[in-house]
Design a protein around this motif. Structure first.
Motif, PDB file in Angstrom:
ATOM      1  N   UNK A  51      15.272 -17.582   0.543  1.00 18.00           N
ATOM      2  CA  UNK A  51      14.053 -18.152   0.887  1.00 18.00           C
ATOM      3  C   UNK A  51      14.697 -19.403   1.232  1.00 18.00           C
ATOM      4  N   UNK A  96       9.868   1.978  -9.330  1.00 20.06           N
ATOM      5  CA  UNK A  96       9.451   2.551  -7.871  1.00 20.06           C
ATOM      6  C   UNK A  96       8.716   1.964  -7.525  1.00 20.06           C
ATOM      7  N   UNK A  97       8.076   0.223  -7.976  1.00 22.21           N
ATOM      8  CA  UNK A  97       7.100  -0.663  -6.746  1.00 22.21           C
ATOM      9  C   UNK A  97       7.957  -2.241  -6.569  1.00 22.21           C
ATOM     10  N   UNK A  98       8.630  -2.409  -5.558  1.00 24.66           N
ATOM     11  CA  UNK A  98       9.502  -3.339  -5.424  1.00 24.66           C
ATOM     12  C   UNK A  98       9.596  -4.110  -4.128  1.00 24.66           C
ATOM     13  N   UNK A  99       9.848  -5.415  -3.942  1.00 20.32           N
ATOM     14  CA  UNK A  99      10.020  -5.840  -2.595  1.00 20.32           C
ATOM     15  C   UNK A  99      10.619  -5.347  -2.130  1.00 20.32           C
ATOM     16  N   UNK A 101      13.361  -2.940  -1.599  1.00 22.69           N
ATOM     17  CA  UNK A 101      13.309  -1.610  -0.039  1.00 22.69           C
ATOM     18  C   UNK A 101      13.693  -2.128   0.905  1.00 22.69           C
ATOM     19  N   UNK A 102      14.295  -2.936   1.644  1.00 13.67           N
ATOM     20  CA  UNK A 102      13.753  -3.354   2.908  1.00 13.67           C
ATOM     21  C   UNK A 102      16.120  -2.993   3.740  1.00 13.67           C
TER      22      UNK A 102
ATOM     23  N   UNK B   1      10.087 -25.899   1.486  1.00 12.87           N
ATOM     24  CA  UNK B   1      10.636 -24.051   0.677  1.00 12.87           C
ATOM     25  C   UNK B   1       9.805 -23.996   2.314  1.00 12.87           C
ATOM     26  N   UNK B   2      10.328 -23.063   3.224  1.00 12.76           N
ATOM     27  CA  UNK B   2       9.653 -22.637   4.237  1.00 12.76           C
ATOM     28  C   UNK B   2       8.367 -21.338   2.892  1.00 12.76           C
ATOM     29  N   UNK B   4       6.294 -18.691   2.151  1.00 14.06           N
ATOM     30  CA  UNK B   4       7.432 -17.344   0.743  1.00 14.06           C
ATOM     31  C   UNK B   4       6.828 -15.557   1.809  1.00 14.06           C
ATOM     32  N   UNK B   5       7.104 -14.909   1.707  1.00 12.68           N
ATOM     33  CA  UNK B   5       6.903 -13.370   2.692  1.00 12.68           C
ATOM     34  C   UNK B   5       7.321 -12.307   1.959  1.00 12.68           C
ATOM     35  N   UNK B   6       7.095 -12.274   0.979  1.00 12.77           N
ATOM     36  CA  UNK B   6       7.401 -10.511   0.325  1.00 12.77           C
ATOM     37  C   UNK B   6       5.997  -9.955   0.107  1.00 12.77           C
ATOM     38  N   UNK B   7       7.107  -8.522   0.616  1.00 14.00           N
ATOM     39  CA  UNK B   7       6.470  -8.020   0.510  1.00 14.00           C
ATOM     40  C   UNK B   7       6.628  -6.539  -0.161  1.00 14.00           C
ATOM     41  N   UNK B   8       5.433  -5.927  -1.473  1.00 11.10           N
ATOM     42  CA  UNK B   8       5.640  -5.006  -2.558  1.00 11.10           C
ATOM     43  C   UNK B   8       5.838  -3.496  -1.163  1.00 11.10           C
ATOM     44  N   UNK B   9       6.117  -2.594  -2.228  1.00 14.95           N
ATOM     45  CA  UNK B   9       6.219  -1.506  -1.937  1.00 14.95           C
ATOM     46  C   UNK B   9       6.325  -0.485  -2.919  1.00 14.95           C
ATOM     47  N   UNK B  10       5.086   1.064  -2.585  1.00 19.09           N
ATOM     48  CA  UNK B  10       6.272   1.888  -4.015  1.00 19.09           C
ATOM     49  C   UNK B  10       6.448   2.540  -3.204  1.00 19.09           C
TER      50      UNK B  10
END
Lengths: 506, 506
Positions: A51, A96-99, A101-102, B1-2, B4-10
């Motif tokens: 960040x 298995x929930x997370x940010x 997986x990129x 500070x920029x 914040x972009x966090x994408x969460x995924x299951x």
């Protein structure tokens, strides 16, 4: 045959990792306390550096009570981006929930570490975890959480909201767990020291249960280049990935499809590829038959004219930062570093960085000293199973005027969107020919530099001795010669000495 | 500070293992084809032996088509118990659904292998898997299945039902996959040979893509003792386990609770334990406070008077079967085996069995030869990271009259409800002091037996030479003495020779 009784059962991902926690690094109280610190520190680094924030990380490990030495409270605080309040329970207490997986380099890859730490704390102490987080004003959120392991769901025991008057952003995790700090201490301190080597732009403070303070201070105020998310490279693709893309694409033709969704595929490459693969440019990707998808994927693997993946999605340290980190923590007399050009294995880009440090505070060991890093994580367990260890053992160090027992250490850092881990515990890197070649060449490069330095140093020492002999005897010879010649004035030998020195400098 | 972009995924468990398939042994086409065979064979063994069925396993690997050598059809057929029809899709095409989550020894532990194989086949060939199964008459079910990876669900493409007129029971799995058989072949054949060593009661047939037939025939018609499901031992317990038991128990008092739900806890042990732990015998388990549960668990770990776990839940080979397997596949001149007494680590019972084989068809290698087995599975990768390798390297073989380079091989078999695996790939066993002690003592025992055999053999050889000298010269001496004494009758030396032989036999 007896009557058959098989009972089938479905278990949740949380239950799976609960039953098999040793494979994630939580086998026993010694290893678990090490892994807990490691996982939380890495989450903090991943919440700051990408960040654009210079990391400030504060770790405190204290005894839960005076009676029992085997129970600890671990608190890790960072100045990272914070977790949006609604996501806190899921991010920390659901597997298995997370940010993470990129498709870009990050320390975490499995997205399990934090949750695994909390699970381990819960099953050994039965206490909830406390998570305090803010993405910046106006509010700070404090959660008290547990994991419903059988259902893989967070249980929110308490949630409090505070005003954020100090414009703080970051995350604090406070977890109770069983551990064995006295036995784990050497590895923990080694881990922190090595973390400081590859993250010299971080302030890391550690207060241990006996109140001892370990400070690893920032010496570089510049962050490494940050990784960009990238598209998958055609060489790293499989049928499942292509299907997932087909499901969401808006492209009407394969020509567009190839350019839109794959890394480093321009129009001309796409055209040449489709000709090679035997597909019409205007074929509709959504109408491909199953066997055509397989044929497309195979052709992607076999087509040699794709450009190699570029390194935008990687975040190597760079030679300056690596050098600064080594000088700061190892305090050697000499250091050489090198960054290899980006390369790729199976469509995954990677960069190898290598350093060598000699003399100064580098200890003399019986065996070679190797520091291993992957995506800015130090690896401190299971060295003998790692590809880098195999390579440094295979090198003939005498070729560089070196041998085991001399005070030098080798550092190998591998960055990749996909580190070829041998295990979920992330301690050993597997042997991939493309990767080992880069490691070997990198080590050779810095070893040559050290060899040259040592031979120059040897030569300088020799010259110094030679000159000191001149300086000692020339005046006497001059005096003696003058006497012998019956002259009163002793000749000036300054010019002679200067010339001897000059020869040396040429 | 920029910003914040966090994408969460299951992601689903299937997706997790899809993304991280290398940790389960599916890193590349060479390793994948090995793992596919291994996983399906082990499922077949687990579907036969524990049900009291002598295993008949038929493996056929063939090329998918003539054009492409890298695609294969793998078909594995067994005479096992079969899978109830309604469970077939879930058992094969859903991750974390299994019949293996029980407290007794089985080959599978993670319950992932079969599904992982099918997933790998699907993402490399895009073809469904075919599963044919019957638990016996009246019907046979044939499913054509795929995995919905993103949702972790089976997709049933087709289901057919046939009459089962031959009273067949068993399972056939037919999966298409990418692979590299030529490179994987040595490991596959080694794996099958070693499987035959520890499963000499199985018939295993393998037909490879070039049509070569490998037969490993049954030489023992007796199965090992089958494992019984067991209760958890108090030394292996954690808070989560106790909570799960509290949730389902009908016991009204802790005294009953301890006896009903834990392994080897009788009334007197339960009483002494509760006194030690400071809980009243009539406390209601369902009313324990969170911190009391922790105290109970800690007390269970620290109480030294529990009986060690018994070995009913284990299924060791036994000395006869192990010996038969070694003689059958290795054809040595000498074999010694030993079964150690049951032991336990962290509440998990285990038994170590060790064998040593000498001479005959045992090859002479430069290094020591080690065969490793865990729950009747041979381990053929990553030997150097395994506890047994460390131990055999640490032994001073000369103490037993042995040294590397002599034709002998060591076999180590570990059975446990919980093998301390280092990884999900199940190739390396971690170093636990309790386990390594048993391995070491087992190896010493058989090494002594081999040493004794060799020294006896040496002595016998010496005696044979000595006797042959007697036999050669005594008649001449007798003849000569007779002549010298002027006697005509040469004395009978038979008695003398017999006495020389008798001395040797004493």
């Amino acid at each position: 045959m007896k009557a058959i009784s098989q009972t089938f059962q479905e278990i949740s991902p949380a239950d799976f990792f609960y039953r098999n926690r040793e494979i994630a690094g939580f086998a026993n109280p010694v290893r678990a306390i090490f892994s807990a610190i490691r996982e939380l520190v890495e989450n903090s680094l991943d919440a700051t550096e990408p960040m654009g924030i210079l990391p400030d990380i504060y770790i405190r490990l204290s005894n839960m009570s005076d009676e029992d030495e085997n129970f600890y409270v671990l608190r890790v605080k960072d100045n990272g981006s914070g977790i949006p309040a609604d996501y806190v329970p899921l991010a920390f207490c659901q597997f298995l929930f997370s940010s993470k997986y990129k498709l870009k380099q990050s320390r975490g890859t499995f997205g399990l570490g934090g949750t695994m730490t909390i699970l381990y704390g819960q099953i050994t102490t039965n206490k909830p975890v406390k998570v305090i987080s803010s993405t910046g004003p106006p509010k700070i959120y404090e959660y008290t959480l547990m994991i419903d392991i059988q259902r893989n769901r967070p249980i929110v025991l308490d949630r409090r909201i505070y005003d954020n008057n100090d414009k703080w952003h970051g995350t604090i995790v406070e977890v109770n767990l069983e551990g064995d700090y006295p036995k784990a201490m050497p590895k923990i301190l080694e881990y922190l020291k090595q973390t400081a080597i590859v993250n010299p732009y971080a302030n890391i403070t550690f207060v241990d249960p006996r109140g001892r303070l370990y400070k690893f201070e920032r010496t570089v105020a510049k962050l490494p280049r940050q990784p960009r998310e990238t598209l998958p490279h055609p060489h790293g693709i499989d049928v499942e990935t292509v299907y997932r893309i087909i499901r969401i694409t808006r492209c009407k033709t394969l020509l567009d499809f190839m350019q839109e969704h794959f890394h480093r595929v321009g129009k001309r490459t796409a055209q040449r590829f489709l000709e090679f693969a035997g597909f019409p440019e205007d074929a509709d990707p959504k109408k491909l038959k199953p066997e055509e998808v397989v044929r497309l994927v195979q052709a992607m693997k076999n087509f040699n004219e794709f450009l190699p993946p570029d390194a935008d999605c990687l975040s190597p340290l760079g030679e300056d930062i690596l050098k600064a980190g080594i000088l700061k923590e190892l305090e050697p007399e000499f250091v050489a570093v090198t960054q290899r050009s980006p390369s790729a294995y199976s469509g995954h880009p990677f960069i190898v960085e290598v350093g060598i440090a000699y003399g100064g505070k580098i200890p003399v060991g019986e065996d070679l000293i190797l520091y291993r890093f992957a995506n800015k994580i130090p690896l401190v367990y299971d060295e003998s199973g790692d590809v880098s260890w195999r390579i440094i053992k295979s090198i003939n160090w005498r070729n560089y005027g070196l041998m085991p027992g001399m005070p030098f250490a080798v550092l190998v850092h591998i960055c990749s969107t996909k580190i070829p881990w041998k295990t979920v515990g992330k301690e050993m890197i597997a042997d991939r020919p493309e990767v080992s070649r880069e490691i070997l060449n990198g080590i050779r490069d810095v070893a040559r530099q050290l060899g040259a330095y040592l031979s120059k140093k040897e030569k300088a020492k020799y010259e110094k001795t030679r000159l000191s002999i001149f300086a000692k005897y020339l005046p006497k010879i001059a005096e003696f010669s003058a006497k012998l010649a019956g002259k009163e004035k002793i000749p000036d030998i300054g010019e002679l000495l200067r010339r001897a020195r000059k020869i040396e400098e040429d």
